[in-house]
Design an enzyme around this catalytic site. Structure first.
Site, PDB file in Angstrom:
ATOM      1  N   GLY A 198       3.481  23.322  36.780  1.00 17.52           N
ATOM      2  CA  GLY A 198       4.919  23.821  37.255  1.00 17.52           C
ATOM      3  C   GLY A 198       5.252  25.312  36.532  1.00 17.52           C
ATOM      4  O   GLY A 198       6.179  25.825  36.692  1.00 17.52           O
ATOM      5  N   LYS A 199       4.239  25.949  35.797  1.00 13.29           N
ATOM      6  CA  LYS A 199       4.483  27.099  34.926  1.00 13.29           C
ATOM      7  C   LYS A 199       4.859  28.313  35.963  1.00 13.29           C
ATOM      8  O   LYS A 199       6.058  28.906  35.672  1.00 13.29           O
ATOM      9  CB  LYS A 199       3.344  27.353  34.115  1.00 13.29           C
ATOM     10  N   SER A 200       4.110  28.418  37.060  1.00 14.61           N
ATOM     11  CA  SER A 200       4.196  29.571  37.953  1.00 14.61           C
ATOM     12  C   SER A 200       5.560  29.269  38.663  1.00 14.61           C
ATOM     13  O   SER A 200       6.554  30.178  38.768  1.00 14.61           O
ATOM     14  CB  SER A 200       3.330  29.679  38.903  1.00 14.61           C
ATOM     15  N   SER A 253      -2.539  29.016  28.323  1.00 14.38           N
ATOM     16  CA  SER A 253      -2.606  29.140  26.870  1.00 14.38           C
ATOM     17  C   SER A 253      -2.757  27.866  25.985  1.00 14.38           C
ATOM     18  O   SER A 253      -2.051  27.249  25.496  1.00 14.38           O
ATOM     19  CB  SER A 253      -1.256  29.968  26.466  1.00 14.38           C
ATOM     20  N   GLY A 292       1.223  24.933  29.360  1.00 17.03           N
ATOM     21  CA  GLY A 292       1.059  23.649  29.976  1.00 17.03           C
ATOM     22  C   GLY A 292      -0.364  23.893  30.884  1.00 17.03           C
ATOM     23  O   GLY A 292      -0.611  24.565  31.179  1.00 17.03           O
ATOM     24  N   LEU A 293      -0.833  22.418  31.286  1.00 11.80           N
ATOM     25  CA  LEU A 293      -1.839  22.402  32.041  1.00 11.80           C
ATOM     26  C   LEU A 293      -1.808  23.090  33.295  1.00 11.80           C
ATOM     27  O   LEU A 293      -0.724  23.308  33.919  1.00 11.80           O
ATOM     28  CB  LEU A 293      -2.154  20.694  32.251  1.00 11.80           C
ATOM     29  N   SER A 294      -2.774  23.333  34.047  1.00 14.16           N
ATOM     30  CA  SER A 294      -2.978  23.862  35.393  1.00 14.16           C
ATOM     31  C   SER A 294      -2.135  22.783  36.542  1.00 14.16           C
ATOM     32  O   SER A 294      -2.412  21.494  36.369  1.00 14.16           O
ATOM     33  CB  SER A 294      -4.126  23.789  35.804  1.00 14.16           C
ATOM     34  N   GLY A 295      -1.288  23.303  37.190  1.00 12.33           N
ATOM     35  CA  GLY A 295      -0.413  22.487  38.130  1.00 12.33           C
ATOM     36  C   GLY A 295       0.787  21.898  37.534  1.00 12.33           C
ATOM     37  O   GLY A 295       1.254  21.010  38.434  1.00 12.33           O
TER      38      GLY A 295
END
Lengths: 433, 204
Positions: free
Chosen positions: B16-18, B85, B11-14
């Site tokens: 919520g992945k981390s 990714s 998913g895009l930066s920001g």
């Protein structure tokens, strides 16, 4: 002065929603006109703003429809596409339940606003979980202990001889079946009227026994000279009395009465997987198969109950070989095939919906690639073991999509409603109170 | 031993992945699942130090993360990756490679660019829109959403708890982690549900 005014101010009326599972608009209209349902008759006679035919989500089954009702969203948002699904990357069956619901319910929204909701016998709410209010889960709830919130309700309901559902395994014994229906309804009357006394801002109670009667006894309902027609009418009359009792207790026009789909007579059941096999779309590793996991790699499409068609895609299913580029071609072929499907000169499929035509939301990748809507009388099935494509069984009634009903106590129906619109009407009513 | 797996956030930066990867890690540890998180930002400080943001460097970075995740997962662990990714082809390449010995679960953190610009926790979107950062995914570089992710988290609209619940549910359904016994049908109940659905003609 204002202190006294506030003190004297009557508590705002709560909002009531009564669900009659599976009861068609056309049937309830008839029963309100012929004297079987006098309480409904009073409302139905008030005109279109009070009583309308309603469309429901597709496929037109309770788990999907009630999920649309309770969230005000379509299946690609609430995530419920049927009573069954396949687990990701496998052919193992998953039975979606309350934790699978991916959109917020009306009572969760209202809970954040400090409003209390009582929810009784609503399908798709098992196992019960905490919310600001009361919950007694409906179909397919199994263990009453896990079907209640708060837990203390268990003993209270047991004392009322409450039961989650009628025993449809014994539906062949008609004497037993009717007794079970009447006893279950009587227990619901007790539970609904008793739990009405609990404080709440929104009260939702669903009678699911109407759907059970209609699955097995539609012929008796429609045919006035059928030996059990009188028994069936007696049942609707009891349902009407319960509606009347609840409305009387309520004493306000802030109510809705509704069903989640319609019903009509079955001419024949239609076994989609057999048809797909006979027409070169599906292959089994062994026929008859022991499970959907016996789909062969050559399979291009398969069906899940009742009318969901899935392309056997690579990446989505372990043995799937249809890549993204070929997927559209398979869908086109299926569409052409089902459009022309006939039985004894009669068209079988009325409409074919591609997923992007009916679903919109973040869970569309879990949706069936196509959903079929049959002509009345042809009951679509995802059965995998049938040796024949068409048959008649002990079921006499099937669901319809465009013949549910909605009654608004205050005449708020300005257009033909869809079940996905109902939650907004409820939220407005509760917030306005 | 349960099958190891890779939980691959994309998913895009920001988006919520981390955040979600850390939440999932906690829950998996509670359930006794051995777990490692390979966070995109951290990986770029060691495993992929020196790599830039050209397509080639991005692909190399993802292949390295995929390789480590594959080694962990084939030994029964859960490897959680949290990198943008952006390219479908590389993600699918990693998927195929992991699936030789373990399971691959793609979790798509879907969030509109408008929402991300509005949130812009790290101030990166502002800079990217002003042209101060080149090759910024979603602004000046492409992002290809997955076609068949195992789970979609609608992170622009739902709470992180809701997304977490959905991820755990998917892992349970795939039999990759032990079930939360209070949350769903037990095995005995499932048999009963199947019976009741059959009685009404919903399961053939």
């Amino acid at each position: 002065m204002s202190f006294f005014k506030n003190l004297m101010k009557k508590k705002a009326p709560r909002t009531m929603v009564i669900g009659l599972d599976g009861v068609p608009f056309t049937l309830i209209k008839k029963l309100s006109e012929n004297g079987v349902m006098p309480n409904i008759a009073k409302l139905a006679a008030s005109g279109e703003k009070y009583f309308r035919q309603m469309d429901v989500s597709i496929p037109e089954i309770s788990s999907v429809s009630w999920a649309s009702f309770m969230t005000g969203t379509n299946p690609a948002r609430h995530g419920i596409f049927g009573f069954t699904d396949l687990k990701p990357q496998s052919y193992n069956i998953h039975f979606p339940s309350y934790p699978d619901l991916k959109a917020e319910t009306i009572w969760d929204t209202l809970g954040k606003e400090n409003k209390r909701t009582t929810v009784l016998n609503l399908p798709g709410t098992y196992p019960a979980r905490e919310h600001n209010g009361i919950l007694v889960s409906g179909f397919v709830a199994i263990d009453l202990k896990r079907a209640v919130h708060p837990a203390s309700l268990y003993e209270r309901l047991n004392a009322m001889d409450y039961r989650i559902d009628v025993d449809t395994q014994k539906a062949g014994d008609k004497e037993y079946f009717y007794k079970d229906l009447f006893d279950t309804l009587a227990a619901r009357v007790k539970a609904f009227t008793e739990l009405w006394k609990e404080e709440c801002d929104l009260f939702i109670a669903v009678i699911t026994d109407t759907d059970r009667l209609q699955h097995f006894e539609w012929d008796a309902i429609e045919d006035e000279v059928h030996p059990r027609h009188g028994r069936a009418m007696e049942f609707y009359s009891k349902v009407d009395s319960l509606v009347g009792k609840l409305l009387e207790m309520h004493g306000s026009d802030e109510f809705l009465i509704m069903s989640d789909h319609g019903f009509c007579a079955i001419e024949e059941e239609v076994y989609l997987n057999r048809i797909l096999k006979d027409n070169g779309f599906l292959e089994w590793e062994k026929d008859p198969p022991e499970g959907i996991g016996m789909l062969a790699g050559e399979t291009r499409a398969f069906a899940l109950d009742p009318s969901r068609i899935y392309v056997h895609s690579a990446g989505r299913y372990p043995k799937g070989r249809i890549d993204e580029a070929a997927s559209d071609k398979v869908r086109d072929e299926l569409k052409e095939f089902f459009s022309g499907l006939e039985r004894n000169g009669k068209k079988v499929i009325r409409q074919i919906f591609l997923k992007e035509e009916i679903y919109d939301g973040p869970h569309i990748s879990k949706a069936p690639d196509m959903v079929l809507l049959s002509e009345r009388g042809f009951d679509l099935k995802g059965n995998i073991r049938s040796a024949v494509a068409y048959a008649k069984t002990h079921f006499s009634g099937m669901h319809t999509r465009d013949d549910a009903f909605l009654i608004s106590g205050k005449g708020a129906l300005s257009k033909r409603p869809h079940i996905e619109d109902v939650s907004e009407m409820i939220l407005e009513a509760v917030r306005g109170a | 031993m349960r099958k190891g797996f890779v939980l691959w956030f994309t998913g895009l930066s920001g988006s919520g992945k981390s955040t979600l990867s850390k939440m999932v890690e906690e829950r998996l540890l509670e359930r006794g699942v051995p777990v490692e998180v390979l966070d995109g930002d951290e990986v770029r400080l060691n495993l992929s130090k020196g790599l830039g943001f050209s397509k080639e460097d991005r692909d190399t970075n993802i292949r390295r993360i995929g390789y480590v995740a594959k080694l962990l997962s084939r030994n029964g662990a859960c490897a959680i990756t949290a990198a943008i990714s952006p390219y479908r082809e590389i993600r699918d390449e990693v998927r195929k490679s992991v699936q030789e010995r373990a399971a691959f679960v793609e979790a798509y953190c879907e969030c509109s660019i408008e929402k991300l610009v509005e949130r812009d926790v790290k101030g990166l979107y502002k800079k990217a829109l002003a042209g101060e950062i080149a090759n910024f995914t979603g602004v000046s570089d492409p992002y290809e959403p997955p076609l068949n992710p195992e789970v979609v988290c609608h992170t622009g609209e739902e709470t992180s708890e809701a997304s977490l619940g959905r991820i755990l549910k998917t892992l349970e359904m795939m039999d990759l982690i032990p079930k939360d016994p209070s949350a769903e049908y037990s095995a005995e109940e499932e048999a009963e549900v199947a019976k009741r659905l059959k009685d009404l003609g919903y399961l053939g």
